[in-house]
Design an enzyme around this catalytic site. Sequence first.
Site, PDB file in Angstrom:
ATOM      1  N   GLU A   1     -14.898 -31.382 -12.880  1.00 30.68           N
ATOM      2  CA  GLU A   1     -13.830 -31.060 -11.922  1.00 30.68           C
ATOM      3  C   GLU A   1     -14.114 -31.786 -10.601  1.00 30.68           C
ATOM      4  O   GLU A   1     -13.197 -32.226  -9.908  1.00 30.68           O
ATOM      5  CB  GLU A   1     -13.779 -29.537 -11.664  1.00 30.68           C
ATOM      6  CG  GLU A   1     -12.746 -29.142 -10.610  1.00 30.68           C
ATOM      7  CD  GLU A   1     -12.694 -27.638 -10.332  1.00 30.68           C
ATOM      8  OE1 GLU A   1     -13.526 -26.881 -10.864  1.00 30.68           O
ATOM      9  OE2 GLU A   1     -11.792 -27.234  -9.572  1.00 30.68           O
TER      10      GLU A   1
ATOM     11  N   HIS B   1     -13.193 -13.007 -14.580  1.00 28.08           N
ATOM     12  CA  HIS B   1     -13.053 -12.358 -13.269  1.00 28.08           C
ATOM     13  C   HIS B   1     -13.099 -10.837 -13.413  1.00 28.08           C
ATOM     14  O   HIS B   1     -12.051 -10.210 -13.615  1.00 28.08           O
ATOM     15  CB  HIS B   1     -11.705 -12.732 -12.637  1.00 28.08           C
ATOM     16  CG  HIS B   1     -11.606 -14.156 -12.232  1.00 28.08           C
ATOM     17  ND1 HIS B   1     -11.752 -14.567 -10.926  1.00 28.08           N
ATOM     18  CD2 HIS B   1     -11.372 -15.272 -12.958  1.00 28.08           C
ATOM     19  CE1 HIS B   1     -11.614 -15.879 -10.870  1.00 28.08           C
ATOM     20  NE2 HIS B   1     -11.377 -16.340 -12.089  1.00 28.08           N
TER      21      HIS B   1
ATOM     22  N   GLY C   1     -18.315 -19.651  -9.341  1.00 25.29           N
ATOM     23  CA  GLY C   1     -19.650 -19.186  -8.958  1.00 25.29           C
ATOM     24  C   GLY C   1     -20.621 -19.258 -10.134  1.00 25.29           C
ATOM     25  O   GLY C   1     -21.787 -19.623  -9.983  1.00 25.29           O
ATOM     26  N   MET C   2     -20.125 -18.938 -11.321  1.00 21.10           N
ATOM     27  CA  MET C   2     -20.954 -19.053 -12.535  1.00 21.10           C
ATOM     28  C   MET C   2     -21.206 -20.536 -12.835  1.00 21.10           C
ATOM     29  O   MET C   2     -22.324 -20.944 -13.179  1.00 21.10           O
ATOM     30  CB  MET C   2     -20.221 -18.379 -13.701  1.00 21.10           C
ATOM     31  CG  MET C   2     -20.814 -18.610 -15.066  1.00 21.10           C
ATOM     32  SD  MET C   2     -20.073 -20.040 -15.903  1.00 21.10           S
ATOM     33  CE  MET C   2     -20.542 -19.715 -17.591  1.00 21.10           C
TER      34      MET C   2
ATOM     35  N   ILE D   1      16.574 -15.154   5.819  1.00 27.31           N
ATOM     36  CA  ILE D   1      17.631 -15.750   4.993  1.00 27.31           C
ATOM     37  C   ILE D   1      17.269 -15.615   3.519  1.00 27.31           C
ATOM     38  O   ILE D   1      18.080 -15.257   2.673  1.00 27.31           O
ATOM     39  CB  ILE D   1      17.829 -17.234   5.360  1.00 27.31           C
ATOM     40  CG1 ILE D   1      18.441 -17.328   6.763  1.00 27.31           C
ATOM     41  CG2 ILE D   1      18.718 -17.952   4.342  1.00 27.31           C
ATOM     42  CD1 ILE D   1      18.589 -18.730   7.290  1.00 27.31           C
TER      43      ILE D   1
ATOM     44  N   ILE E   1       0.841  -1.205   0.000  1.00 30.54           N
ATOM     45  CA  ILE E   1       0.000   0.000   0.000  1.00 30.54           C
ATOM     46  C   ILE E   1       0.874   1.254   0.000  1.00 30.54           C
ATOM     47  O   ILE E   1       0.565   2.242  -0.671  1.00 30.54           O
ATOM     48  CB  ILE E   1      -0.951   0.006   1.234  1.00 30.54           C
ATOM     49  CG1 ILE E   1      -1.860  -1.233   1.219  1.00 30.54           C
ATOM     50  CG2 ILE E   1      -1.772   1.294   1.286  1.00 30.54           C
ATOM     51  CD1 ILE E   1      -2.782  -1.326   0.029  1.00 30.54           C
TER      52      ILE E   1
ATOM     53  N   GLU F   1     -13.383  -8.713 -11.153  1.00 32.68           N
ATOM     54  CA  GLU F   1     -12.747  -8.058  -9.996  1.00 32.68           C
ATOM     55  C   GLU F   1     -11.299  -7.649 -10.254  1.00 32.68           C
ATOM     56  O   GLU F   1     -10.798  -6.739  -9.605  1.00 32.68           O
ATOM     57  CB  GLU F   1     -12.846  -8.950  -8.748  1.00 32.68           C
ATOM     58  CG  GLU F   1     -11.968 -10.200  -8.713  1.00 32.68           C
ATOM     59  CD  GLU F   1     -12.581 -11.414  -9.400  1.00 32.68           C
ATOM     60  OE1 GLU F   1     -13.483 -11.241 -10.242  1.00 32.68           O
ATOM     61  OE2 GLU F   1     -12.134 -12.546  -9.112  1.00 32.68           O
TER      62      GLU F   1
ATOM     63  N   CYS G   1     -16.706 -17.070 -12.047  1.00 33.59           N
ATOM     64  CA  CYS G   1     -15.925 -18.253 -12.396  1.00 33.59           C
ATOM     65  C   CYS G   1     -16.571 -19.510 -11.803  1.00 33.59           C
ATOM     66  O   CYS G   1     -17.604 -19.927 -12.279  1.00 33.59           O
ATOM     67  CB  CYS G   1     -14.467 -18.066 -12.000  1.00 33.59           C
ATOM     68  SG  CYS G   1     -13.382 -19.032 -13.052  1.00 33.59           S
TER      69      CYS G   1
ATOM     70  N   GLU H   1       9.143  -3.455  -4.847  1.00 35.37           N
ATOM     71  CA  GLU H   1       8.825  -3.840  -3.475  1.00 35.37           C
ATOM     72  C   GLU H   1       9.428  -5.217  -3.217  1.00 35.37           C
ATOM     73  O   GLU H   1       9.200  -6.149  -3.982  1.00 35.37           O
ATOM     74  CB  GLU H   1       7.293  -3.894  -3.325  1.00 35.37           C
ATOM     75  CG  GLU H   1       6.854  -4.351  -1.960  1.00 35.37           C
ATOM     76  CD  GLU H   1       5.355  -4.733  -1.905  1.00 35.37           C
ATOM     77  OE1 GLU H   1       4.579  -4.367  -2.801  1.00 35.37           O
ATOM     78  OE2 GLU H   1       4.998  -5.413  -0.923  1.00 35.37           O
TER      79      GLU H   1
ATOM     80  N   LYS I   1      13.467   1.409  19.269  1.00 38.12           N
ATOM     81  CA  LYS I   1      14.545   0.403  19.176  1.00 38.12           C
ATOM     82  C   LYS I   1      14.342  -0.607  18.035  1.00 38.12           C
ATOM     83  O   LYS I   1      15.296  -0.903  17.301  1.00 38.12           O
ATOM     84  CB  LYS I   1      14.677  -0.335  20.522  1.00 38.12           C
ATOM     85  CG  LYS I   1      15.952  -1.141  20.654  1.00 38.12           C
ATOM     86  CD  LYS I   1      17.220  -0.299  20.718  1.00 38.12           C
ATOM     87  CE  LYS I   1      17.467   0.206  22.123  1.00 38.12           C
ATOM     88  NZ  LYS I   1      18.552   1.213  22.165  1.00 38.12           N
TER      89      LYS I   1
HETATM   90  N1  GLN Z   1     -12.301 -24.478 -10.766  1.00 41.24           N
HETATM   91  C1  GLN Z   1     -12.939 -23.846 -11.877  1.00 41.24           C
HETATM   92  C2  GLN Z   1     -12.161 -24.055 -13.165  1.00 41.24           C
HETATM   93  O1  GLN Z   1     -10.998 -24.361 -13.145  1.00 41.24           O
HETATM   94  C3  GLN Z   1     -13.163 -22.380 -11.618  1.00 41.24           C
HETATM   95  C4  GLN Z   1     -11.908 -21.586 -11.456  1.00 41.24           C
HETATM   96  C5  GLN Z   1     -12.107 -20.265 -10.761  1.00 41.24           C
HETATM   97  O2  GLN Z   1     -13.105 -20.039 -10.079  1.00 41.24           O
HETATM   98  N2  GLN Z   1     -11.122 -19.389 -10.867  1.00 41.24           N
HETATM   99  O3  GLN Z   1     -12.688 -23.903 -14.221  1.00 41.24           O
END
Ligand code: GLN
Length: 541
Positions: A408, A510, A386-387, A152, A22, A512, A384, A144, A192
């Site tokens: 998967e 994504h 989630g979809m 180490i 930051i 985001e 992702c 950074e 210190k």
């Molecule tokens: N696991 C899922 C895939 O590989 C979704 C990946 C994710 O959410 N980034 O397609």
Amino acid sequence: MSNTTKYIFVTGGVTSSLGKGIISASLAKLLQARGHSVTIQKLDPYINIDPGTLNPYEHGECYVTNDGAETDLDLGHYERFLNVPTSQANNVTTGRIYQSVIDKERRGEFLGKTVQIIPHITDEIKHRIQILGKSGEFDIVITEIGGTVGDIESLPYIESVRQMLWEKKDQCLVIHLTLVPYLKAAGELKTKPTQNSVKSMREVGVQPDILVCRAEHHLDESIRRKIALFCNVEPEAVIESKDANSIYEVPILMQNERLDEVVLKKLGLPDKGQPELKEWKDFLARLQHPKKKVTIGLVGKYIELKDSYKSIAESFEHSGAANECEVDIRWIHSEKLNDDNIAEKLKNLDGVLVAPGFGSRGIEGKITAVKYARESGLPFLGICLGMQCAVIEYARNVLGWENAHSTEIQKRCEKPVIDLMEEQKSITNLGGTMRLGSYACELEDGSHIAEAYGQKEINERHRHRFEFNSKYLEDFESNGMKATGKNPETGLVEVVEVENHPWFVGAQFHPEYKSTVEAPHPLFIGFVKAALKNKKEVLAN
Ligand code: GLN
């Protein structure tokens, strides 16, 4: 311009988690606002080639760049602050450094010499630092260095900084971030640890030029003078960094402390006066004085470590401010959700986001959350995985395919509505082999997503191996789940939406990763808007 590029190194002492990312991003913002082109790079001292194979519990989210690099989450901060994309060259790990040195050795490029940390590893580190400088795109490169001085594994990096200071004298500057703890019993700030940490730097040949001191209390003049004297820096180069309510206040705090002025002076760069930072301050004002509020449930399986969803949380900060609205995130553990408790766990939410992820843990909870959002008309955004959960849920509960799943999770499943992408089938190595980085997507006119973007052609970043199984597209579309975004070349389904729902969007990409302070992401803005609308309607009823 490459020979005049300035290099600023940011190191950390006393403890980890002081917020070097930051501070680096804030300084970069200030220098950028003064008209310099700046980039920030992160050097990570671990041996993984990149964080792509790391469990998020280790270092938080894996951030993805346009060019498909899987990187440390600090790169997300760099982009969010600077609004300039980063790339593969902006994150380097010890693993990558060693890999390229060993590859060169195997190719015989060292002509029979003994390959050693000094000079071969340090040469490679210096080369990686200067790639960005030599590109000619940047006046200033901020590097950074991950970890804490004295580790180490950080040693070769600090040694490389020492060499660069020697070789490029006036072009380089070192900022050291330390902690000045407050001892309650003594009622005093203690210097210190900072003295010792600067001493450790000097032991390896590096004298910091500027100290940024994290503290919970104000550093008065006498403390600053004491630190300056013991640590060989000028009093004006002792910068206080007090805890802030929001990371987005830090550039302003650093400006008040004149960090940018001191940096310019030490680098011999002209000081053309204070930058205005108008847009930034407008954003902060909206962030700090919201007129409304929505509560969004974030359903994920890594929620014990919120850094796992860093970019999503920050996207809500940006899109909330754009809507003059506070977004209160309710963190919901997907493993704890089931049909019996879902209504209770998701009650009083204005929207639900089902997060990305990998593997089977918590997946049924995510699917249950999707079902609840779909059936109750709650605005929904699936990212992702989630979809993919949204697709599985629709197949099971609307199409009536009880055994629908993703391969998967269930390799041999009867209805593989989410399946391994063709190009992934021959891949065995896990590192860096997903479908990564920016791809085009064409949006369907009239869809919620096209409305949110206000355009049809978009580019978004990806990180996945599995995809919507287009074999079943017709079944979904004729039953109310539409593919409203597709890759124009391959036809891969990138976005799904449910008809007759106030706002239900699942994106394979994504969003985001691309939301910044100056360019809040349209899809998040659209989602927050939908949540606000939903809230109003609930209140009206
Ligand atoms: N696991 C899922 C895939 O590989 C979704 C990946 C994710 O959410 N980034 O397609």
